[in-house]
Design an enzyme around this catalytic site. Structure first.
Site, PDB file in Angstrom:
ATOM      1  N   GLY A  82       0.781  -1.220   0.000  1.00  0.00           N
ATOM      2  CA  GLY A  82       0.000   0.000   0.000  1.00  0.00           C
ATOM      3  C   GLY A  82       0.815   1.273   0.000  1.00  0.00           C
ATOM      4  CB  ILE A  83       0.155   4.558   1.625  1.00  0.00           C
ATOM      5  CG1 ILE A  83      -1.144   4.899   0.887  1.00  0.00           C
ATOM      6  CG2 ILE A  83       0.941   5.828   1.932  1.00  0.00           C
ATOM      7  CD1 ILE A  83      -2.120   5.734   1.697  1.00  0.00           C
TER       8      ILE A  83
ATOM      9  CG  ASP B  68       2.940  -5.319  16.772  1.00  0.00           C
ATOM     10  OD1 ASP B  68       2.395  -4.196  16.715  1.00  0.00           O
ATOM     11  OD2 ASP B  68       2.346  -6.331  17.196  1.00  0.00           O
TER      12      ASP B  68
ATOM     13  CG  ASN C 172       2.081   3.882   5.922  1.00  0.00           C
ATOM     14  OD1 ASN C 172       1.200   4.518   5.342  1.00  0.00           O
ATOM     15  ND2 ASN C 172       2.219   2.561   5.776  1.00  0.00           N
TER      16      ASN C 172
ATOM     17  CE1 TYR D  51      -7.845   4.596   9.433  1.00  0.00           C
ATOM     18  CE2 TYR D  51      -9.387   6.215   8.556  1.00  0.00           C
ATOM     19  CZ  TYR D  51      -8.177   5.553   8.475  1.00  0.00           C
ATOM     20  OH  TYR D  51      -7.302   5.851   7.458  1.00  0.00           O
TER      21      TYR D  51
ATOM     22  CE  LYS E  48      -4.853   6.638  10.108  1.00  0.00           C
ATOM     23  NZ  LYS E  48      -3.405   6.439   9.890  1.00  0.00           N
TER      24      LYS E  48
ATOM     25  CB  ILE F  81      -5.050   6.264  -1.370  1.00  0.00           C
ATOM     26  CG1 ILE F  81      -4.966   7.722  -0.895  1.00  0.00           C
ATOM     27  CG2 ILE F  81      -3.820   5.870  -2.180  1.00  0.00           C
ATOM     28  CD1 ILE F  81      -4.905   8.759  -1.983  1.00  0.00           C
TER      29      ILE F  81
ATOM     30  CB  THR G 269      -4.198   0.831  -0.692  1.00  0.00           C
ATOM     31  OG1 THR G 269      -5.285   0.992   0.240  1.00  0.00           O
ATOM     32  CG2 THR G 269      -3.478   2.158  -0.867  1.00  0.00           C
ATOM     33  N   PRO G 270      -4.867  -2.064  -1.405  1.00  0.00           N
ATOM     34  CG  PRO G 270      -3.222  -3.732  -1.350  1.00  0.00           C
ATOM     35  CD  PRO G 270      -3.400  -2.239  -1.344  1.00  0.00           C
TER      36      PRO G 270
END
Length: 259
Positions: free
Chosen positions: A17-18, A58, A81, A152, A156, A187, A189-190
């Site tokens: 991903g990113i 981790d 990230n 989430y 963030k 974005i 990504t998977p």
């Protein structure tokens, strides 16, 4: 293509991903890149493909950060990230009324605690030189409310604010250690694949998911990486405590013309 030559850059959650796109872009700009991720198999494969080093990490485990500090005591750039949405294992209630405390905490452990530990490590790895760049990946969701992904969004938003606290703290100490946040929206990504599927209606699903985005498309990980390269480079030595939206104009307002 040599904007990061001579710099040691560490990217968390870089197996895909990113994070992977940022690691690739840094390497292409001449940096020595350390790919970190808790997924050892994918992380190792990604690092080998890029031509850099992998280190298991981790971000929620303080012991892992201590091991990283022992192996890599100095760094010029750290990109925090690694993150999760809370929906990785399937549908879970994340609205303010029904979210379980443990599910809420699980998201914050990765997104917020992981970023806190990453910033702390970065300061320790940069303060001897007195310079460096910390880049925290927040989200468009850290700037607006997300009713069905409250954990989430809250995590963030905290990453956004903590980035400013880190920037101010480092400036107070007289260090040229900068800290900024990047706020991507949709974005490709998977993480989106379960929602998009592989059927004939994939394109329709994609269009529906970005219907409220003025540019009417998903962003790419490479577009996020381009901003990270700028922030990591010496072109941005006067940029700290700032935030960068990569959202196709989503937060600019409405693209509709008045009636």
């Amino acid at each position: 293509m040599n904007r990061l030559t001579g710099k040691t850059c560490i990217v968390t959650g870089a197996a895909r991903g990113i994070g992977e796109a940022i690691a690739r872009a840094f390497h292409a700009e001449g940096a020595t890149v350390l790919v970190t991720d808790k997924d050892r198999e994918t992380g190792t494969r990604t690092a080998e493909d890029i031509g850099c080093t992998f280190h298991p990490l981790d971000v929620t485990r303080e012991a892992d950060w201590a091991a990283l500090a022992d192996s890599f005591p100095t760094a010029d750039v750290v990109v925090n990230n690694a993150g999760i949405t809370g929906f990785e294992d399937g549908p879970v209630a994340h609205d303010p009324e029904h979210a379980a405390l443990e599910d809420w905490r699980a998201v914050h452990r990765v997104n917020l605690d992981g970023t806190f530990l990453g910033c702390r490590y970065a300061i320790g790895a940069m303060k001897a030189k007195g310079a460096g760049s910390i880049i925290n990946i927040s989200s468009r969701s850290g700037l607006v409310g997300i009713p069905l992904a409250a954990a989430y969004a809250a995590s963030k938003a905290a990453v956004r604010n903590h980035s400013k606290s880190v920037a101010l703290y480092c400036a107070q100490q007289g260090w040229k250690i900068r800290c900024n946040s990047i706020h991507p929206a949709a974005i490709l990504t998977p993480i989106w694949e379960p929602m998009l599927g592989t059927g004939e209606d994939r394109e329709d699903r994609m269009a529906a998911l970005v219907a409220d985005t003025p540019l009417k498309r998903f962003g790419t990980p490479e577009e996020v990486a381009a901003v990270a390269v700028m922030l990591a480079s010496d072109e941005a030595t006067y940029v700290t405590g700032a935030e960068f939206n990569i959202d196709g104009g989503l937060l600019a307002g409405s693209a509709a013309a008045p009636g």
